[in-house]
Enzyme design. Structure first.
Site, PDB file in Angstrom:
ATOM      1  N   GLN A  50       1.973  28.460  -5.929  1.00 36.30           N
ATOM      2  CA  GLN A  50       2.414  29.739  -6.038  1.00 36.30           C
ATOM      3  C   GLN A  50       2.961  30.381  -7.262  1.00 36.30           C
ATOM      4  O   GLN A  50       2.854  31.399  -7.455  1.00 36.30           O
ATOM      5  CB  GLN A  50       3.595  29.812  -4.673  1.00 36.30           C
ATOM      6  CG  GLN A  50       4.205  31.045  -4.265  1.00 36.30           C
ATOM      7  CD  GLN A  50       3.227  31.777  -3.682  1.00 36.30           C
ATOM      8  OE1 GLN A  50       2.197  31.337  -2.838  1.00 36.30           O
ATOM      9  NE2 GLN A  50       3.351  33.346  -3.317  1.00 36.30           N
ATOM     10  N   GLY A  65      -2.262  33.714  -9.094  1.00 40.27           N
ATOM     11  CA  GLY A  65      -3.834  33.668  -8.826  1.00 40.27           C
ATOM     12  C   GLY A  65      -4.433  32.537  -9.640  1.00 40.27           C
ATOM     13  O   GLY A  65      -5.421  31.993  -9.128  1.00 40.27           O
ATOM     14  N   GLU A  82       0.837  -1.153   0.034  1.00 36.05           N
ATOM     15  CA  GLU A  82      -0.013  -0.075  -0.085  1.00 36.05           C
ATOM     16  C   GLU A  82       0.913   1.278  -0.205  1.00 36.05           C
ATOM     17  O   GLU A  82       0.516   2.197  -0.810  1.00 36.05           O
ATOM     18  CB  GLU A  82      -0.787   0.114   1.080  1.00 36.05           C
ATOM     19  CG  GLU A  82      -1.710   1.395   1.337  1.00 36.05           C
ATOM     20  CD  GLU A  82      -2.829   1.147   2.613  1.00 36.05           C
ATOM     21  OE1 GLU A  82      -2.866   0.136   3.154  1.00 36.05           O
ATOM     22  OE2 GLU A  82      -3.608   2.332   2.832  1.00 36.05           O
ATOM     23  N   ARG A  83       2.020   1.274   0.885  1.00 35.36           N
ATOM     24  CA  ARG A  83       3.018   2.204   0.945  1.00 35.36           C
ATOM     25  C   ARG A  83       3.597   2.644  -0.445  1.00 35.36           C
ATOM     26  O   ARG A  83       3.967   3.835  -0.937  1.00 35.36           O
ATOM     27  CB  ARG A  83       3.805   2.246   2.206  1.00 35.36           C
ATOM     28  CG  ARG A  83       3.006   2.231   3.361  1.00 35.36           C
ATOM     29  CD  ARG A  83       3.444   2.196   4.568  1.00 35.36           C
ATOM     30  NE  ARG A  83       2.504   2.200   5.572  1.00 35.36           N
ATOM     31  CZ  ARG A  83       2.556   1.500   6.873  1.00 35.36           C
ATOM     32  NH1 ARG A  83       3.598   0.731   7.390  1.00 35.36           N
ATOM     33  NH2 ARG A  83       1.514   1.660   7.595  1.00 35.36           N
ATOM     34  N   GLU A 118       4.291  10.522  10.429  1.00 35.45           N
ATOM     35  CA  GLU A 118       4.912  10.514  11.645  1.00 35.45           C
ATOM     36  C   GLU A 118       4.930   8.814  12.034  1.00 35.45           C
ATOM     37  O   GLU A 118       5.878   8.426  12.619  1.00 35.45           O
ATOM     38  CB  GLU A 118       3.961  11.146  12.915  1.00 35.45           C
ATOM     39  CG  GLU A 118       4.123  12.777  12.755  1.00 35.45           C
ATOM     40  CD  GLU A 118       3.236  13.287  11.769  1.00 35.45           C
ATOM     41  OE1 GLU A 118       2.164  12.530  10.957  1.00 35.45           O
ATOM     42  OE2 GLU A 118       3.429  14.330  11.252  1.00 35.45           O
TER      43      GLU A 118
HETATM   44  C1  LIG Z   1      -9.275  10.157   2.453  1.00 33.54           C
HETATM   45  C2  LIG Z   1      -9.010   9.319   3.269  1.00 33.54           C
HETATM   46  C3  LIG Z   1      -9.183   7.808   2.821  1.00 33.54           C
HETATM   47  C4  LIG Z   1      -9.093   6.801   3.630  1.00 33.54           C
HETATM   48  N1  LIG Z   1      -8.857   5.407   3.382  1.00 33.54           N
HETATM   49  C5  LIG Z   1      -8.913   4.397   4.117  1.00 33.54           C
HETATM   50  C6  LIG Z   1      -9.252   3.076   3.757  1.00 33.54           C
HETATM   51  O1  LIG Z   1      -9.661   2.854   2.824  1.00 33.54           O
HETATM   52  N2  LIG Z   1      -9.111   2.240   4.685  1.00 33.54           N
HETATM   53  C7  LIG Z   1      -8.830   2.508   6.238  1.00 33.54           C
HETATM   54  O2  LIG Z   1      -8.874   1.479   6.825  1.00 33.54           O
HETATM   55  N3  LIG Z   1      -8.506   3.729   6.557  1.00 33.54           N
HETATM   56  C8  LIG Z   1      -8.532   4.707   5.435  1.00 33.54           C
HETATM   57  N4  LIG Z   1      -8.325   5.938   5.959  1.00 33.54           N
HETATM   58  C9  LIG Z   1      -7.776   6.447   7.255  1.00 33.54           C
HETATM   59  C10 LIG Z   1      -6.265   6.839   7.399  1.00 33.54           C
HETATM   60  O3  LIG Z   1      -5.526   5.427   7.197  1.00 33.54           O
HETATM   61  C11 LIG Z   1      -6.124   7.293   9.008  1.00 33.54           C
HETATM   62  O4  LIG Z   1      -6.861   8.445   8.751  1.00 33.54           O
HETATM   63  C12 LIG Z   1      -4.640   7.405   9.100  1.00 33.54           C
HETATM   64  O5  LIG Z   1      -4.036   6.090   9.186  1.00 33.54           O
HETATM   65  C13 LIG Z   1      -4.269   8.055  10.315  1.00 33.54           C
HETATM   66  O6  LIG Z   1      -5.342   7.878  11.627  1.00 33.54           O
HETATM   67  P1  LIG Z   1      -6.211   8.889  12.295  1.00 33.54           P
HETATM   68  O7  LIG Z   1      -7.196   9.728  11.224  1.00 33.54           O
HETATM   69  O8  LIG Z   1      -7.134   8.126  13.327  1.00 33.54           O
HETATM   70  O9  LIG Z   1      -5.402   9.845  12.998  1.00 33.54           O
HETATM   71  P2  LIG Z   1      -4.631   9.885  14.639  1.00 33.54           P
HETATM   72  O10 LIG Z   1      -3.957   8.200  14.528  1.00 33.54           O
HETATM   73  O11 LIG Z   1      -5.422  10.099  15.673  1.00 33.54           O
HETATM   74  O12 LIG Z   1      -3.333  10.603  14.191  1.00 33.54           O
HETATM   75  C14 LIG Z   1      -3.445  12.019  14.796  1.00 33.54           C
HETATM   76  C15 LIG Z   1      -2.100  12.654  14.473  1.00 33.54           C
HETATM   77  O13 LIG Z   1      -1.334  12.146  15.464  1.00 33.54           O
HETATM   78  C16 LIG Z   1       0.013  11.410  14.897  1.00 33.54           C
HETATM   79  N5  LIG Z   1       0.288  10.412  15.777  1.00 33.54           N
HETATM   80  C17 LIG Z   1      -0.425   9.298  16.103  1.00 33.54           C
HETATM   81  N6  LIG Z   1       0.300   8.392  16.780  1.00 33.54           N
HETATM   82  C18 LIG Z   1       1.634   9.141  16.825  1.00 33.54           C
HETATM   83  C19 LIG Z   1       2.871   8.532  17.262  1.00 33.54           C
HETATM   84  N7  LIG Z   1       3.060   7.396  17.816  1.00 33.54           N
HETATM   85  N8  LIG Z   1       3.964   9.319  17.235  1.00 33.54           N
HETATM   86  C20 LIG Z   1       3.804  10.478  16.527  1.00 33.54           C
HETATM   87  N9  LIG Z   1       2.636  11.026  15.932  1.00 33.54           N
HETATM   88  C21 LIG Z   1       1.479  10.243  15.973  1.00 33.54           C
HETATM   89  C22 LIG Z   1      -0.564  11.424  13.445  1.00 33.54           C
HETATM   90  O14 LIG Z   1       0.630  11.341  12.682  1.00 33.54           O
HETATM   91  C23 LIG Z   1      -1.434  12.297  13.002  1.00 33.54           C
HETATM   92  O15 LIG Z   1      -0.692  13.555  12.797  1.00 33.54           O
HETATM   93  C24 LIG Z   1      -8.495   6.848   4.974  1.00 33.54           C
HETATM   94  C25 LIG Z   1      -8.236   8.329   5.247  1.00 33.54           C
HETATM   95  C26 LIG Z   1      -8.505   9.352   4.624  1.00 33.54           C
HETATM   96  C27 LIG Z   1      -8.477  10.816   5.179  1.00 33.54           C
END
Ligand SMILES: Cc1cc2nc3c(=O)[nH]c(=O)nc-3n(C[C@H](O)[C@H](O)[C@H](O)COP(=O)(O)OP(=O)(O)OC[C@H]3O[C@@H](n4cnc5c(N)ncnc54)[C@H](O)[C@@H]3O)c2cc1C
Length: 382
Positions: free
Chosen positions: A339, A343, A245-246, A370
């Site tokens: 940038q 505009g 995926e990555r 992160e």
């Molecule tokens: C458009 C979109 C499509 C997506 N599609 C899918 C999908 O198909 N299937 C699926 O399962 N998920 C999907 N996701 C979910 C996505 O993988 C998660 O939003 C992402 O992994 C982050 O999780 P969270 O939103 O709960 O953020 P959180 O885990 O709450 O993190 C919030 C912030 O805290 C930071 N953080 C958290 N833990 C740490 C740590 N240990 N150290 C430092 N920083 C930290 C994070 O980097 C982030 O900046 C999607 C998200 C979006 C926005």
């Protein structure tokens, strides 16, 4: 420097992809964005044209072609066409869902799902994230309880790409209430499953045509035959499939970064200010020079990752390095390119504006920047 990733077969394939996008995607994108929905018939046409699902074995209707360079060609052409919503749906099929179906299914499951996937009639999604568990998948609370020939699922998922459109959703659920990393299993939940409901189509800042949804499981009745792989190994399966995926995020990021950069160079050559083209200003040339250098260097890493993946040697740490670095580069470059457009860069009819909102999510999904640094840092410190 000459790029040596591709051979003649890849370039011939590029023509097929380009022709397909010109005919089947570019004319309809505006409507799809307006409707916040992609006409799903295009996926059957895309599958038939070999735009995705190439890896599926010929006996199930695919081409049996695992070379990731073909996928990279698709990323580059999608970027050229600014077809981000369409491109992400294709990426979800190839980079997320298909690998679970190829690697973890038994013969009976392959017969059931792969032909539909190869023909584009079945669209897949992967549901890991929950309202309380994103980066930390150990926080998943959706449960699956065995009941005779079925599993009963209860819980909620959110941010699931293609959550509304999907016919097959690979769902991670806790099968051992006691916890621990052995507590998860993966299930394929099919359209029409009793107790499985789709929630809101979420409102996003970008990717309007790509649906992102909440999913609910209220005593959802999933046949025991829909367990993927072995019970209790779900977390390991997720961890072993995340590098692919990555790599998909890295591939999309480098392709899109270069496409927007090249458009911006053209723009700066044509746009005049103070009696000469923008490229007549040293500052603009320095901006372009820095971006060109960073893109070339990042592309070399992305290409190396693609070849390592082909050889089965892309490690989770190396995939994490590419994912965070190239997606952050994408964010920086697109911002600088916007940038340089002045505009006009803020006008949605310009590709740079679309890219600015549509690709912002790249540093978030698939594991945040992160979390990628955590993976790399922990490996260094161990
Ligand atoms: C458009 C979109 C499509 C997506 N599609 C899918 C999908 O198909 N299937 C699926 O399962 N998920 C999907 N996701 C979910 C996505 O993988 C998660 O939003 C992402 O992994 C982050 O999780 P969270 O939103 O709960 O953020 P959180 O885990 O709450 O993190 C919030 C912030 O805290 C930071 N953080 C958290 N833990 C740490 C740590 N240990 N150290 C430092 N920083 C930290 C994070 O980097 C982030 O900046 C999607 C998200 C979006 C926005």
């Amino acid at each position: 420097m000459r790029r040596e990733l591709y051979g003649p077969d890849h370039e011939a394939y590029r023509e097929t992809v380009r022709e397909f996008l010109d005919r089947e995607v570019i004319p309809y994108q505006h409507d799809w964005d307006r409707d916040r929905w992609i006409d799903r018939a295009v996926f059957a046409r895309a599958a038939k044209a070999g735009i995705y699902a190439l890896q599926i074995d010929e006996r199930f209707g695919g081409s049996g072609e695992p070379d990731y360079r073909y996928r990279m060609v698709v990323c580059e052409e999608v970027a050229r066409a600014n077809a981000y919503s369409f491109g992400l749906t294709i990426s979800l099929q190839d980079d997320l869902v298909l690998h679970y179906l190829l690697d973890l299914t038994n013969d009976e499951q392959k017969e059931r799902w792969l032909p539909g996937f190869a023909s584009g009639e079945l669209i897949g999604a992967l549901a890991m994230t929950e309202p309380g568990a994103g980066s930390d998948l150990r926080g998943i609370r959706t449960t699956a309880r065995r009941d005779g020939d079925h599993w009963i699922l209860n819980g909620q998922k959110t941010f699931i790409s293609s959550g509304i459109m999907a016919d097959l959703v690979v769902v991670a659920a806790r099968t051992d209430a006691a916890g621990g990393s052995g507590a998860f299993s993966l299930f394929v939940v099919e359209r029409g499953t009793e107790g499985f409901e789709r929630g809101r189509k979420l409102e996003k800042i970008g990717l309007p045509a790509q649906d992102t949804a909440e999913l609910f499981f209220h005593d959802a009745v999933v046949p025991a035959a829909n367990l993927l792989g072995e019970e209790g190994r779900g977390l390991q399966y997720l961890m072993s499939h995340l590098p692919r995926e990555r790599l998909g995020v890295t591939a999309k990021a480098i392709a899109n970064t270069r496409a927007i950069f090249e458009l911006t160079v053209q723009y700066c050559k044509q746009r005049n200010a103070f009696g000469r083209p923008l490229t007549g200003q040293q500052h603009v040339r320095f901006e372009l020079a820095e971006m060109a250098t960073e893109i070339d260097i990042a592309e070399a890493y992305a290409d190396k990752s693609v070849l390592a993946f082909n050889d089965g040697e892309l490690t989770p740490v190396d995939a994490a390095k590419g994912k965070w670095y190239v997606s952050e580069l994408q964010k920086r470059v697109i911002d600088r390119c916007l940038q340089l457009h002045g505009g006009y860069g803020y006008m949605t009819e310009y590709p740079v504006a679309r890219a600015f909102v549509d690709t912002r999510v790249q540093t978030i999904y698939g594991g945040t920047t992160e979390i990628m640094k955590e993976i790399i840092g922990r490996d260094i410190a161990k």
